[in-house]
Design a protein around this motif. Structure first.
Motif, PDB file in Angstrom:
ATOM      1  N   ALA A  23       0.875  -1.186   0.000  1.00  0.00           N
ATOM      2  CA  ALA A  23       0.000   0.000   0.000  1.00  0.00           C
ATOM      3  C   ALA A  23       0.907   1.229   0.000  1.00  0.00           C
ATOM      4  O   ALA A  23       1.761   1.361   0.871  1.00  0.00           O
ATOM      5  CB  ALA A  23      -0.881   0.002   1.244  1.00  0.00           C
ATOM      6  N   PHE A  24       0.717   2.099  -0.977  1.00  0.00           N
ATOM      7  CA  PHE A  24       1.615   3.257  -1.136  1.00  0.00           C
ATOM      8  C   PHE A  24       0.946   4.546  -0.649  1.00  0.00           C
ATOM      9  O   PHE A  24      -0.108   4.929  -1.159  1.00  0.00           O
ATOM     10  CB  PHE A  24       2.007   3.414  -2.608  1.00  0.00           C
ATOM     11  N   PHE A  25       1.597   5.209   0.308  1.00  0.00           N
ATOM     12  CA  PHE A  25       1.140   6.502   0.810  1.00  0.00           C
ATOM     13  C   PHE A  25       2.192   7.542   0.439  1.00  0.00           C
ATOM     14  O   PHE A  25       3.329   7.465   0.901  1.00  0.00           O
ATOM     15  CB  PHE A  25       0.910   6.437   2.324  1.00  0.00           C
ATOM     16  N   LEU A  26       1.784   8.477  -0.412  1.00  0.00           N
ATOM     17  CA  LEU A  26       2.759   9.387  -1.018  1.00  0.00           C
ATOM     18  C   LEU A  26       2.468  10.831  -0.661  1.00  0.00           C
ATOM     19  O   LEU A  26       1.354  11.335  -0.877  1.00  0.00           O
ATOM     20  CB  LEU A  26       2.724   9.234  -2.545  1.00  0.00           C
ATOM     21  N   ASP A  27       3.490  11.490  -0.128  1.00  0.00           N
ATOM     22  CA  ASP A  27       3.442  12.927   0.080  1.00  0.00           C
ATOM     23  C   ASP A  27       3.570  13.600  -1.295  1.00  0.00           C
ATOM     24  O   ASP A  27       4.011  12.963  -2.260  1.00  0.00           O
ATOM     25  CB  ASP A  27       4.613  13.284   1.016  1.00  0.00           C
ATOM     26  N   VAL A  28       3.230  14.886  -1.381  1.00  0.00           N
ATOM     27  CA  VAL A  28       3.221  15.545  -2.695  1.00  0.00           C
ATOM     28  C   VAL A  28       4.427  16.486  -2.871  1.00  0.00           C
ATOM     29  O   VAL A  28       5.386  16.165  -3.575  1.00  0.00           O
ATOM     30  CB  VAL A  28       1.881  16.279  -2.922  1.00  0.00           C
ATOM     31  N   ASP A  29       4.385  17.650  -2.199  1.00  0.00           N
ATOM     32  CA  ASP A  29       5.448  18.646  -2.403  1.00  0.00           C
ATOM     33  C   ASP A  29       6.784  18.159  -1.845  1.00  0.00           C
ATOM     34  O   ASP A  29       6.870  17.759  -0.691  1.00  0.00           O
ATOM     35  CB  ASP A  29       5.069  19.969  -1.723  1.00  0.00           C
ATOM     36  N   ALA A  40      -4.333   0.686  -4.439  1.00  0.00           N
ATOM     37  CA  ALA A  40      -3.733   0.930  -3.116  1.00  0.00           C
ATOM     38  C   ALA A  40      -2.644   2.010  -3.158  1.00  0.00           C
ATOM     39  O   ALA A  40      -1.508   1.815  -2.721  1.00  0.00           O
ATOM     40  CB  ALA A  40      -3.179  -0.369  -2.555  1.00  0.00           C
ATOM     41  N   VAL A  41      -3.037   3.168  -3.696  1.00  0.00           N
ATOM     42  CA  VAL A  41      -2.139   4.334  -3.718  1.00  0.00           C
ATOM     43  C   VAL A  41      -2.949   5.533  -3.246  1.00  0.00           C
ATOM     44  O   VAL A  41      -4.023   5.805  -3.787  1.00  0.00           O
ATOM     45  CB  VAL A  41      -1.618   4.625  -5.154  1.00  0.00           C
ATOM     46  N   ALA A  42      -2.456   6.220  -2.225  1.00  0.00           N
ATOM     47  CA  ALA A  42      -3.139   7.442  -1.748  1.00  0.00           C
ATOM     48  C   ALA A  42      -2.115   8.556  -1.626  1.00  0.00           C
ATOM     49  O   ALA A  42      -0.967   8.315  -1.259  1.00  0.00           O
ATOM     50  CB  ALA A  42      -3.799   7.188  -0.393  1.00  0.00           C
ATOM     51  N   LEU A  43      -2.561   9.772  -1.944  1.00  0.00           N
ATOM     52  CA  LEU A  43      -1.714  10.946  -1.700  1.00  0.00           C
ATOM     53  C   LEU A  43      -2.070  11.491  -0.322  1.00  0.00           C
ATOM     54  O   LEU A  43      -3.254  11.666   0.004  1.00  0.00           O
ATOM     55  CB  LEU A  43      -1.935  12.024  -2.762  1.00  0.00           C
ATOM     56  N   ILE A  44      -1.046  11.754   0.486  1.00  0.00           N
ATOM     57  CA  ILE A  44      -1.258  12.231   1.860  1.00  0.00           C
ATOM     58  C   ILE A  44      -0.543  13.574   1.947  1.00  0.00           C
ATOM     59  O   ILE A  44       0.690  13.628   2.039  1.00  0.00           O
ATOM     60  CB  ILE A  44      -0.642  11.247   2.882  1.00  0.00           C
ATOM     61  N   SER A  45      -1.322  14.645   1.925  1.00  0.00           N
ATOM     62  CA  SER A  45      -0.702  15.957   1.713  1.00  0.00           C
ATOM     63  C   SER A  45      -1.117  16.991   2.755  1.00  0.00           C
ATOM     64  O   SER A  45      -2.142  16.861   3.420  1.00  0.00           O
ATOM     65  CB  SER A  45      -1.123  16.456   0.317  1.00  0.00           C
ATOM     66  N   GLY A  46      -0.309  18.040   2.826  1.00  0.00           N
ATOM     67  CA  GLY A  46      -0.695  19.207   3.611  1.00  0.00           C
ATOM     68  C   GLY A  46      -1.640  20.095   2.812  1.00  0.00           C
ATOM     69  O   GLY A  46      -2.335  20.945   3.364  1.00  0.00           O
ATOM     70  N   ARG A  47      -1.656  19.917   1.500  1.00  0.00           N
ATOM     71  CA  ARG A  47      -2.561  20.718   0.658  1.00  0.00           C
ATOM     72  C   ARG A  47      -4.006  20.282   0.892  1.00  0.00           C
ATOM     73  O   ARG A  47      -4.252  19.187   1.402  1.00  0.00           O
ATOM     74  CB  ARG A  47      -2.226  20.511  -0.824  1.00  0.00           C
ATOM     75  N   SER A  48      -4.943  21.122   0.460  1.00  0.00           N
ATOM     76  CA  SER A  48      -6.358  20.733   0.584  1.00  0.00           C
ATOM     77  C   SER A  48      -6.700  19.752  -0.532  1.00  0.00           C
ATOM     78  O   SER A  48      -6.038  19.723  -1.586  1.00  0.00           O
ATOM     79  CB  SER A  48      -7.248  21.971   0.475  1.00  0.00           C
ATOM     80  N   ILE A  49      -7.754  18.979  -0.321  1.00  0.00           N
ATOM     81  CA  ILE A  49      -8.187  18.036  -1.359  1.00  0.00           C
ATOM     82  C   ILE A  49      -8.566  18.794  -2.636  1.00  0.00           C
ATOM     83  O   ILE A  49      -8.212  18.380  -3.744  1.00  0.00           O
ATOM     84  CB  ILE A  49      -9.364  17.174  -0.846  1.00  0.00           C
TER      85      ILE A  49
END
Ligand SMILES: O=P(O)(O)OC[C@H]1O[C@H](O[C@H]2O[C@H](CO)[C@@H](O)[C@H](O)[C@H]2O)[C@H](O)[C@@H](O)[C@@H]1O
Length: 250
Positions: free
Chosen positions: A17-23, A56-65
């Motif tokens: 399961a991949f949880f990926l930050d963005v910036d 099973a890939v989600a982006l987990i970010s400080g940005r808004s959805i």
């Protein structure tokens, strides 16, 4: 805690399961939040990984959805925004964990004259959180941190500060990226998979802590002290590493 030694993560597997930050992880850091460049190669890489892993890939970010949606265009993914305060699950349901802070208007009002005085400061209102950016005025870092700490105190409780790269943020307390990961892991298609969290910033430490607790793979991007077990050097290295999952399968 490690401080910068590059320990390469194991090769990618599509049953994780991949949880990926963005910036700073998928996208190179830019001068301002709206200046980031989202290239087609990245969108294709993430779309293929999402498809190959059965979602099973989600982006987990400080940005808004809503901001993430603008960046992603037609690509629809599970998204956790504002450090997990809002979350769209794999079935498309939206979970909101807090209301906008009662003191938000007062905090904004207090910041207006400061922003007028210092053109290098930028206020990002994400709905549930307020981020004060000082990338264009790094000499104002200590001032920005002091000011936001003072405003938090005056707000009288329920808020916490989140530090990041050239940014200090005020947010409702108690929810973070680790919460978002834990929630996804109770749901299909993430449940039962080995979790991987990749991130570059201080807010990602919550995600690392959660996947470490779950026996997963935590990967810090770049240098700096971190609780992550592995390192990748930068955005290009992250993309190469994720791309390893696609080799021979395209
Ligand atoms: O958790 P992330 O997806 O990494 O989001 C963290 C913050 O990212 C954005 O700010 C950062 O990136 C900007 C663009 O590269 C940069 O100008 C800024 O200095 C960085 O702090 C975003 O604007 C924030 O809302 C996120 O919390």
């Amino acid at each position: 805690m490690t401080s910068g030694h590059i320990r390469r993560p194991p090769d990618t597997e599509i049953d994780w399961a991949f949880f990926l930050d963005v910036d700073g992880t998928l996208l190179e850091i830019a001068d301002q939040p709206s200046f980031v460049h989202v290239d087609t190669e990245l969108l294709e890489l993430v779309a293929q990984l999402h498809q190959l892993t059965g979602g099973a890939v989600a982006l987990i970010s400080g940005r808004s959805i809503s901001n993430l949606e603008e960046l992603l265009g037609a690509l629809r993914l599970p998204l956790a925004g504002q450090h997990g305060l809002e979350r769209r699950d794999a079935a498309g349901r939206l979970w909101i964990h807090a209301a906008p802070p009662e003191a938000k208007c007062a905090i904004r009002e207090a910041l207006l004259p400061v922003l007028a005085r210092h053109s290098g400061l930028l206020l990002e209102d994400k709905g549930l959180t307020l981020a004060l950016h000082y990338r264009r005025a790094p000499h104002l870092a200590a001032y920005a941190h002091r000011l936001m700490a003072q405003l938090m105190k005056e707000a009288g409780g329920g808020l916490e500060l989140q530090k990041g790269k050239c940014v200090i943020e005020l947010k409702p307390a108690g929810i973070d990226k680790g919460t978002a990961v834990a929630e996804y892991l109770t749901e299909s298609p993430f449940r039962g998979r080995l979790p991987v969290f990749i991130g570059d910033d201080l807010n990602d430490e919550h995600g690392f802590a959660e996947v470490n607790r779950m026996g997963g793979i935590s990967i810090k991007v770049g240098s700096g002290r971190s609780g992550a077990a592995y390192r990748l050097s930068g955005v290009a290295a992250v993309r190469r590493w994720l791309g390893g999952a696609l080799k021979g399968r395209q």
